[in-house]
Enzyme design. Structure first.
Site, short mmCIF file in Angstrom:
data_model
loop_
_atom_site.label_atom_id
_atom_site.label_comp_id
_atom_site.label_asym_id
_atom_site.label_seq_id
_atom_site.Cartn_x
_atom_site.Cartn_y
_atom_site.Cartn_z
N LYS A 12 2.50 2.26 2.64
CA LYS A 12 2.37 2.86 3.97
C LYS A 12 3.46 2.29 4.89
O LYS A 12 3.68 1.10 4.94
CB LYS A 12 1.00 2.49 4.57
N LYS A 45 0.83 -1.21 0.00
CA LYS A 45 0.00 0.00 0.00
C LYS A 45 0.86 1.26 0.00
O LYS A 45 0.35 2.38 -0.11
CB LYS A 45 -0.93 0.04 1.23
N1 C2G Z 1 -10.55 7.02 9.26
C1 C2G Z 1 -11.55 7.92 9.64
N2 C2G Z 1 -11.21 9.16 10.05
C2 C2G Z 1 -9.91 9.55 10.09
C3 C2G Z 1 -8.88 8.64 9.72
C4 C2G Z 1 -9.23 7.36 9.31
O1 C2G Z 1 -12.75 7.59 9.61
N3 C2G Z 1 -9.62 10.82 10.52
C5 C2G Z 1 -10.95 5.68 8.80
C6 C2G Z 1 -10.52 5.40 7.35
O2 C2G Z 1 -11.46 5.96 6.44
C7 C2G Z 1 -10.52 3.87 7.34
C8 C2G Z 1 -10.12 3.51 8.79
O3 C2G Z 1 -10.31 4.70 9.58
O4 C2G Z 1 -11.83 3.38 7.08
C9 C2G Z 1 -8.68 3.07 8.89
O5 C2G Z 1 -7.87 4.09 8.33
P1 C2G Z 1 -6.42 3.66 7.76
O6 C2G Z 1 -5.70 2.89 8.80
O7 C2G Z 1 -5.79 4.88 7.14
O8 C2G Z 1 -6.87 2.64 6.61
P2 C2G Z 1 -6.42 2.58 5.08
O9 C2G Z 1 -4.95 2.76 4.94
O10 C2G Z 1 -7.35 3.46 4.33
O11 C2G Z 1 -6.66 1.02 4.77
O12 C2G Z 1 -8.04 -2.53 2.00
C10 C2G Z 1 -8.34 -1.29 2.55
C11 C2G Z 1 -7.17 -0.66 3.24
O13 C2G Z 1 -6.53 -1.56 4.13
C12 C2G Z 1 -7.68 0.56 3.99
#
Ligand code: C2G
Length: 146
Positions: free
Chosen positions: A54, A52
């Protein structure tokens, strides 16, 4: 007859890295749980984070340990790749897959409508792991200038 999870039967599934847990994550998980009775979180492995693009501060085991401590989370499973979601939905009798609305209409999720509902929840504004890291860097710079 749908297999029941204890006396629970509406299963919700969400995905993410969940690094440096913050209230945006917590508010997402709280609302995800409220969509049903049983919440499964598929947390990205360190290897999948590389895919990803990340770089998580905490490793997989630590991030999994923290998620398992959250009252809204019933089960944590690894997210190893983009392709596992259909199997996750079928293997766990998932009724709803939910994500923050930064994923709205994403091809990574829309195809799952063939197997379950897909719900996008509003993200919490003004908080993110990236912002926490940059704010901390600024604080450190100010500290060292004193
Ligand atoms: N999130 C949120 N508000 C934020 C930050 C994050 O609602 N201020 C939500 C994101 O939209 C996501 C969840 O928290 O639904 C987890 O965020 P991340 O760890 O950044 O996930 P991401 O990298 O988007 O991984 O296959 C899908 C991926 O693994 C998603």
């Amino acid at each position: 007859m749908k297999e029941k999870h204890g006396n629970k039967n509406k299963v919700v599934l969400t995905y993410g890295t969940f690094d440096i847990l913050h209230y945006g994550h917590i508010r997402l998980l709280k609302r995800a749980k409220a969509l049903g009775d049983y919440l499964i979180v598929a947390i990205s492995t360190d290897e999948f984070n590389d895919i990803k693009g990340k770089k998580a501060y905490y490793d997989y085991e630590t991030r999994k340990e923290m998620l398992e401590a959250i009252r809204y989370v019933d089960k944590v499973i690894p997210e190893n790749d983009w392709e596992q979601k259909t199997k996750d939905v079928l293997d766990n009798n998932v009724d709803i897959v939910t994500m923050g609305d930064d994923w709205t209409n994403s091809a990574r999720f829309e195809y799952l409508r063939e197997y379950c509902d897909v719900v996008y929840l509003s993200r919490t504004e003004n908080i993110s792991t990236t912002r926490i890291k940059s704010d901390l860097e600024l604080t450190n710079e100010e500290e060292t200038k004193k």
